[in-house]
Write an enzyme that holds these catalytic residues in place. Sequence first.
Site, mmCIF file in Angstrom:
data_model
loop_
_atom_site.group_PDB
_atom_site.id
_atom_site.type_symbol
_atom_site.label_atom_id
_atom_site.label_comp_id
_atom_site.label_asym_id
_atom_site.label_seq_id
_atom_site.Cartn_x
_atom_site.Cartn_y
_atom_site.Cartn_z
ATOM 1 N N ASN A 7 0.862 -1.186 0.000
ATOM 2 C CA ASN A 7 0.000 0.000 0.000
ATOM 3 C C ASN A 7 0.895 1.231 0.000
ATOM 4 O OD1 ASN A 7 -1.836 2.023 0.479
ATOM 5 N ND2 ASN A 7 -2.411 1.329 2.547
ATOM 6 N N TRP A 8 1.022 1.839 -1.177
ATOM 7 C CA TRP A 8 1.943 2.986 -1.286
ATOM 8 C C TRP A 8 1.312 4.283 -0.774
ATOM 9 C CZ3 TRP A 8 4.115 1.879 -6.920
ATOM 10 C CH2 TRP A 8 4.928 0.739 -6.866
ATOM 11 N N LYS A 9 0.030 4.225 -0.447
ATOM 12 C CA LYS A 9 -0.670 5.408 0.102
ATOM 13 C C LYS A 9 -0.472 6.628 -0.806
ATOM 14 C CE LYS A 9 -0.317 3.350 4.641
ATOM 15 N NZ LYS A 9 -0.317 3.507 6.091
ATOM 16 N N HIS A 95 -9.928 1.165 4.471
ATOM 17 C CA HIS A 95 -8.665 1.333 5.206
ATOM 18 C C HIS A 95 -8.885 2.314 6.364
ATOM 19 C CE1 HIS A 95 -4.595 2.536 6.176
ATOM 20 N NE2 HIS A 95 -4.195 1.420 5.601
ATOM 21 N N GLU A 97 -7.250 4.681 7.493
ATOM 22 C CA GLU A 97 -6.995 6.105 7.197
ATOM 23 C C GLU A 97 -8.190 6.733 6.486
ATOM 24 O OE1 GLU A 97 -3.236 5.498 5.280
ATOM 25 O OE2 GLU A 97 -2.303 5.079 7.216
ATOM 26 N N GLU A 166 -6.026 -5.006 10.308
ATOM 27 C CA GLU A 166 -5.037 -3.955 10.568
ATOM 28 C C GLU A 166 -5.423 -3.174 11.820
ATOM 29 O OE1 GLU A 166 -2.753 -2.580 6.871
ATOM 30 O OE2 GLU A 166 -4.635 -1.522 6.860
ATOM 31 N N GLY A 172 1.824 2.127 11.093
ATOM 32 C CA GLY A 172 2.840 3.185 11.051
ATOM 33 C C GLY A 172 3.475 3.499 12.402
ATOM 34 N N SER A 211 2.684 -2.096 10.569
ATOM 35 C CA SER A 211 4.107 -2.189 10.911
ATOM 36 C C SER A 211 4.766 -3.509 10.508
ATOM 37 C CB SER A 211 4.310 -1.907 12.403
ATOM 38 O OG SER A 211 3.899 -0.579 12.706
ATOM 39 N N GLY A 232 2.614 -1.089 4.402
ATOM 40 C CA GLY A 232 2.597 0.334 4.059
ATOM 41 C C GLY A 232 4.012 0.866 3.919
ATOM 42 N N GLY A 233 4.493 1.563 4.948
ATOM 43 C CA GLY A 233 5.787 2.236 4.908
ATOM 44 C C GLY A 233 6.926 1.393 4.341
HETATM 45 P P1 PGA Z 1 2.325 0.391 7.812
HETATM 46 O O1 PGA Z 1 0.902 0.628 7.117
HETATM 47 O O2 PGA Z 1 2.895 -0.867 7.219
HETATM 48 O O3 PGA Z 1 3.125 1.611 7.442
HETATM 49 O O4 PGA Z 1 2.080 0.268 9.261
HETATM 50 C C1 PGA Z 1 0.048 -0.440 6.817
HETATM 51 C C2 PGA Z 1 -1.208 0.065 6.178
HETATM 52 O O5 PGA Z 1 -1.645 1.178 6.509
HETATM 53 O O6 PGA Z 1 -1.808 -0.615 5.324
#
Ligand code: PGA
Length: 257
Positions: A7-9, A95, A97, A166, A172, A211, A232-233
Amino acid sequence: MKYIVANWKMNLTVRESVALARGVLREIRGWQHVPQIVLCPAATALHEVYKSLARSRVALGAQNAGPQVRSGAFTGEISPAMLEDLKVSHVLLGHSERRHLGETDVTIRQKLQATLQTRVTPILCVGESHDDHERGNSVVAIEDQLNAAYHHLEMNADHPIFIAYEPVWAIGTGDTPSVGDIVEMHTFIRNTVAALTSRSISDIRVLYGGSVNDENAYQLLREGEIDGVLVGGASLKLHVFKEILQAGSDVLAAQAE
Ligand code: PGA
């Protein structure tokens, strides 16, 4: 199979996205055991990343879809049929977010229903808040989100079901639940979704996100209850992401022995 979803957001230009996608393809070249990789760039980069991934083993995912199948007066939204038109095979829905920005259970259900009318595979994201976690309400929170999303949902019997667990407090932050706690929650999710959809347990794919990094990927992916990870990150840095892909490959190799 093991799934690794990136997930490159809201990151990377089109050019940077293509470079990262090409880097991923370069890393897995010649591998015998390749996890199913899904790259989810920002919507702006979907088409160009698709061109890099075409004819490869890596799939293209989107980060969100609109609430109606094809078209309508929804300024700023991209419908599931439009994603299909862009050769997107998977889409993240709900998600945390996006929930944080105001997306409700009702909207998420609409998006899920609309997506299920296309060939795109939804990856429904669920996760308890920090408060729910602290109060020991995690299971109830997840159950509520699943009940709301799958309420009276019409779906084809062979449409794949993907859920990403999640925990909001793990996204994050570098903080993750123990592997045992994740496994327990995945079992609960699988049973709940099986009951809500009348699908067999083995048809339901449950991914973990929050994470995930090069240090914990192997111990997560080797668990039978964890079908994959949503990253994500760590998916934005090729030198880290490649280690996560390697962990997936190692687990598949060990399973094949
Ligand atoms: P993260 O994000 O790996 O940076 O914790 C995961 C996500 O939001 O899908």
